[in-house]
Design an enzyme around this catalytic site. Structure first.
Site, PDB file in Angstrom:
ATOM      1  N   HIS A   1       0.841  -1.189   0.000  1.00 24.83           N
ATOM      2  CA  HIS A   1       0.000   0.000   0.000  1.00 24.83           C
ATOM      3  C   HIS A   1       0.875   1.238   0.000  1.00 24.83           C
ATOM      4  CE1 HIS A   1      -2.434   3.145   2.281  1.00 24.83           C
ATOM      5  NE2 HIS A   1      -3.068   2.994   1.142  1.00 24.83           N
ATOM      6  N   SER A   2       0.603   2.176  -0.917  1.00 25.73           N
ATOM      7  CA  SER A   2       1.302   3.447  -0.947  1.00 25.73           C
ATOM      8  C   SER A   2       2.812   3.223  -1.099  1.00 25.73           C
ATOM      9  CB  SER A   2       0.965   4.246   0.318  1.00 25.73           C
ATOM     10  OG  SER A   2       1.461   5.559   0.239  1.00 25.73           O
ATOM     11  N   LEU A   3       3.615   3.765  -0.173  1.00 24.76           N
ATOM     12  CA  LEU A   3       5.063   3.588  -0.249  1.00 24.76           C
ATOM     13  C   LEU A   3       5.458   2.121  -0.160  1.00 24.76           C
ATOM     14  CD1 LEU A   3       7.894   4.848  -0.355  1.00 24.76           C
ATOM     15  CD2 LEU A   3       7.801   5.080   2.134  1.00 24.76           C
TER      16      LEU A   3
END
Length: 710
Positions: free
Chosen positions: A327-329
Site C-alpha cells: 500500500h502506498s510507499l
C-alpha cells in the site's frame, strides 16, 4: 390434575464460552472466540488441572496461541502485548454499556452455585453479596439484577432510586446478543504478505497495520462464503491467509535513533502537525536516503522471510502459492525489491552467503602485486569473504594507500561476486546490467543498445550515491534506469511471489521522476509474473502504469466490479444518460440520412433544374458532407455495439490489463476533494478490492466464481 407450569425446570449445567479481552486507548471490550476455538479451549481446560506444564492451544487460524492455565493469548506473527482470556458463563450490562461483559471466573462460579440452589429448591428472591460490595438478587430464572455499592456511585447522584440503579445479569452466552464467529477453515490455499505505507497508522481511525489486515481478512472470509459457496461446501477450497508486514517500527525505533535526532531540530510551534509530519511524511524522504533506504528494504525483506519461515513451521502441509500486497510507499518498496530479485536455476534463492573461489588471500594479493599488505590484512583476521564485505573506508583505516585499495575493491567486484550480482545498484528501483564487449567486427551484440554500452560511466558499487543517467527502460536483460538514486544492496526473498498487488501506488510517479519515460512491453519481474495496480479514482497518491507501457493508445483503466454484481446506482445512471444522449444524436443523424436517401431516389424531373452556368460542385459537396456525417454516425453506433478486442498491455501482468480502478461511492462523487485522503486509505475495508484478489488467486487454481443472487 398436576399443574405443569408450577413444576420448576430441572437444573442444567451452564455451557461456558471462551472470550478474550481487547483494550483500546479508552475502552475495554470482550470478544468471543469462534465456536470451534472455544470448544478446543474447553476440551483443553478439562485436562489442564491434570498436568503440571502449560497447555498451549492455537486459535484464530493459528495466528494466536492461548496458554490455557495462564489465561493469556499471545500473537504469533507480530509483536503485541498478551491479552487476558476468560472461561465465561455469566454476564452483566449497565445502562451505559453497549455490550454484555463477562464476570471474572470466581465471581461467575459463586453466581452459578446460587443459581443451582435456587432452581433445585425453587427458592427465589435470593440475595447474594460479594466482598467487593456488589449485590446480586435472583428474583426469578429470567430476572437477575446486580446493584452497585453506594460508595462507587457518582457524587452528583443523590436520589436513592438512582443510587440503586441495577445492572442486567444474564446466564450463558446464548442469552446475550453477541455474534459468535463460526471459525476459519483449517486449510490455507494461498498466503499473502501485506506491506503498509508511510506512518504507523493505516486508516482514518489511526489503526495499525495489524488491525487493518484483520479487517481485510474478515472481508475475504465473508466473500469466500458468498462468492465461492459451492466450492467451500464441497471442500474444494479453504481460505486465504493475510499477514501484515511492519517496517515502520524498525525505522523509528531506538535502533536507528532517527526520531531523537529529528526531534532536536523540529520547531516547537504547531507541535501536533509537526509530530504527524515526523511520524509519517518523513518516511518518503527516508526511502531516498542512502542511510535509511537500506534499513527499510532490509527490514521489509527480512520480515517477509521471517513470517514465511514461521508460517511454514506452523503449516507444514501448506503447498500453495504466495503473493504480496503493498500500500502506498509499501508498493514502491516491493516494486524495487521484485525488480532486483535474482531468478536462480533452482527456483528459490539460496540463504547461504556467496561462495568465493578457491584462491587464498595470499594468492590474490600476489596476483595483484600487493603481497606487502598480506600481514596488515591477516592482523585484522580478514579472509576472502570478509574482504569482500569491506568498503573503501575500511581499507583506508588500515593504512592501505588509494591505489592498492582501488585494485582490491575492483578485483572483489569483478571476480568474487557471482555473475547475477555484478550490477551497479542504481535503485531504489532498477538495476543496470554489466557491459558486454563488442564482437571482433566492432558491432554491438544483439539486443544491446548504445545506452547499455555506455553504462561504464557509472560509479563503482561501493559509491553511496550515483547521479549518472541511463535512458534504458525497464525490460532490458536485467534492469532499467535510475537518476540520482541511492545505491543499495537488495536482499532476496525466500520464495517467488505469484502476484504483486499495489494499492494506491505512486510507482508510476517515482519511475517518471527517476527518468524512466517508457517501460518495455516485454519486461517482467524476474520472479513474479503477475502485477495489478489497484486504485481509487480520487486517491491523490495513486498513479497509473499502463500509459508508460502503451504510449500510442489512450486506454481507460479496468473498472473493478462491485462485489454485489453490478455497477453502483449513480454510475449506472450516469452511463444511462450518456447512452441516451448518444442514441438521440444517432437517431437525428439517422433520420437525416433517411430523408436524404429518399430525396436522392426521386425522379430526375422532380429535381429543380440546374440553371445554365451554375456549377454543380457545391451540390456535390453538400451531398458528400451529409453522407459523410451519416456514415460517421453509423460507424460510431456500430463501434459501440462491437466489443473492443482484447488489448495486451506488456508482460508485467502476462499480457493482461494492469490498471484497475474502484467505483466511487455515491457520497464521494459529490466532492472529490473532501474524500481525497479517505480514498487513499479505503483499500483495507474495500470488499471490491478483496474480491479482485480472491478472483485472481482462485482463477489460477481453476476454482469457479459464482455471483450470489441479490
Amino acid at each position: 390434575m398436576l399443574d405443569m407450569e408450577s413444576v420448576p425446570a430441572p437444573y442444567r449445567e451452564v455451557q461456558p464460552h471462551w472470550f478474550y479481552c481487547r483494550r483500546a486507548e479508552e475502552s475495554t471490550s470482550w470478544l468471543p472466540f469462534s465456536r470451534e476455538d472455544s470448544e478446543k479451549l474447553e476440551n483443553a481446560w478439562t485436562t489442564v488441572n491434570e498436568k503440571k506444564e502449560e497447555v498451549v492451544i492455537a486459535v484464530e487460524g493459528e495466528r494466536y496461541d492461548v496458554h490455557v492455565k495462564g489465561r493469556k493469548r499471545y500473537a504469533v506473527y507480530w509483536e503485541q502485548a498478551p491479552t487476558e482470556v476468560r472461561r465465561c458463563t455469566w454476564f452483566y450490562k449497565g445502562d451505559k454499556d453497549t455490550r454484555f461483559l463477562p464476570y471474572p471466573e470466581d465471581f461467575s462460579q459463586r453466581l452459578e452455585e446460587a443459581y443451582m440452589i435456587a432452581v433445585t429448591l425453587d427458592e427465589w428472591k435470593t440475595k447474594l453479596e460479594f466482598p467487593t460490595g456488589e449485590t446480586v438478587i435472583l428474583h426469578n430464572p429470567k430476572l437477575i439484577m446486580q446493584y452497585q455499592p453506594i460508595g462507587l456511585q457518582d457524587e452528583w447522584v443523590s436520589s436513592p432510586s438512582e443510587q440503586t440503579r441495577p445492572q442486567t445479569v444474564k446466564r450463558a452466552v446464548e442469552n446475550i446478543s453477541v455474534e459468535i464467529p463460526d471459525g476459519e477453515p483449517d486449510k490455507v490455499d494461498h498466503l499473502v504478505f501485506m506491506v503498509h505505507g508511510i506512518g504507523p497508522a493505516c486508516d482514518l481511525r489511526f489503526r495499525s497495520i495489524i488491525q487493518c489486515v484483520n479487517d481485510f481478512r474478515s472481508a475475504s472470509l465473508s466473500l469466500l462464503a458468498s462468492h465461492y459457496k459451492r466450492a467451500q461446501q464441497d471442500g474444494g477450497i479453504g481460505r486465504v491467509e493475510f499477514l501484515p508486514v511492519n517496517w515502520h517500527s524498525a525505522l523509528h525505533g531506538d535502533a536507528t535513533g532517527v526520531d531523537e535526532d529529528i526531534q532536536r531540530i523540529t520547531l516547537p510551534s504547531i507541535s501536533r502537525l509537526r509530530h504527524f509530519t515526523n511520524d509519517t511524511l518523513l518516511d518518503l524522504f527516508f526511502y531516498n536516503s542512502p542511510t535509511y533506504c537500506q534499513t527499510i528494504v532490509d527490514t521489509v525483506a527480512s520480515e517477509i522471510n521471517k513470517l514465511h519461515t514461521l508460517f511454514k513451521q506452523r503449516h507444514p502441509e501448506f503447498n500453495g502459492a504466495i503473493s504480496v500486497v503493498g500500500h502506498s510507499l509499501g508498493s514502491l518498496i516491493l516494486f524495487d525489491l521484485l525488480t532486483n530479485q535474482r531468478n536462480g536455476s533452482d527456483g528459490v534463492p539460496s540463504d547461504e552467503p556467496f561462495r568465493l573461489n578457491s584462491a587464498t588471500l595470499e594468492q590474490i594479493l600476489t596476483r595483484l602485486g600487493l603481497q606487502q599488505y598480506l600481514d596488515t590484512l591477516q592482523a585484522e583476521n580478514l579472509d576472502l569473504e570478509s574482504l569482500a564485505l569491506c568498503q573503501d573506508s575500511d581499507l583506508k583505516d588500515l593504512g592501505i594507500p588509494l591505489g592498492p585499495r582501488k585494485k582490491i575493491l575492483n578485483y572483489v567486484k569483478r571476480k568474487w561476486l557471482p555473475e547475477d550480482c555484478r550490477t551497479v545498484r542504481l535503485a531504489p528501483g532498477l538495476q543496470v546490467p554489466p557491459p558486454e564487449t563488442s564482437d571482433p567486427d566492432g558491432n554491438q551484440p544483439s539486443g544491446l543498445t548504445m545506452q547499455q554500452s555506455q553504462f561504464h560511466r557509472a560509479q563503482s558499487i561501493t559509491s553511496a550515491v550515483d547521479y549518472e543517467y541511463f535512458d534504458m527502460g525497464i525490460g532490458q536483460t536485467n534492469g532499467g534506469i535510475a537518476k540520482g538514486q541511492v545505491s543499495i544492496d537488495y536482499p532476496q526473498l525466500a520464495f517467488h511471489p505469484q502476484t504483486f498487488f499495489a494499492f494506491g501506488s505512486p510507482i508510476g510517479m517515482f519511475l517518471t521522476v527517476r527518468g524512466l519515460k517508457h517501460i518495455d512491453p516485454n519486461y517482467t519481474f524476474p520472479t513474479c509474473k503477475s502485477f495489478y495496480n489497484i486504485y481509487h479514482p480520487y486517491d491523490p497518491v495513486a498513479y497509473r502504469i499502463e500509459p508508460m507501457i502503451v504510449t500510442e493508445t489512450d486506454l481507460e483503466p479496468m473498472l473493478i466490479p462491485h462485489h454485489k454484481g453490478r455497477k453502483r446506482m449513480h454510475l449506472e445512471l450516469k452511463d444511462s444518460l450518456t447512452r441516451m444522449s448518444m442514441d438521440l444524436k444517432n437517431n437525428v443523424l439517422g433520420s437525416l440520412r433517411t430523408a436524404w436517401q429518399s430525396l436522392a431516389r426521386l425522379p430526375v424531373a422532380a429535381l429543380p433544374p440546374v440553371e445554365e452556368g451554375e456549377n454543380t460542385t457545391q451540390r456535390d459537396l453538400q451531398e458528400t458532407h451529409v453522407a459523410a456525417v451519416c456514415e460517421e454516425a453509423e460507424s460510431s453506433s456500430s463501434t459501440e455495439q462491437t466489443e473492443q478486442p482484447e488489448i495486451k498491455v506488456g508482460m508485467l501482468n502476462g499480457g493482461r490489463r494492469i490498471d484497475f480502478v474502484l467505483q466511487e461511492k455515491p457520497i464521494e462523487s459529490f466532492n472529490e476533494y473532501l474524500f481525497a485522503i479517505q480514498s487513499h486509505l479505503c483499500y483495507w475495508e474495500s470488499e471490491d478490492t478483496a474480491l479482485l484478489l480472491l478472483k485472481e488467486i482462485y482463477d489460477k487454481q481453476g476454482v469457479a466464481f459464482e455471483q450470489p443472487q441479490q
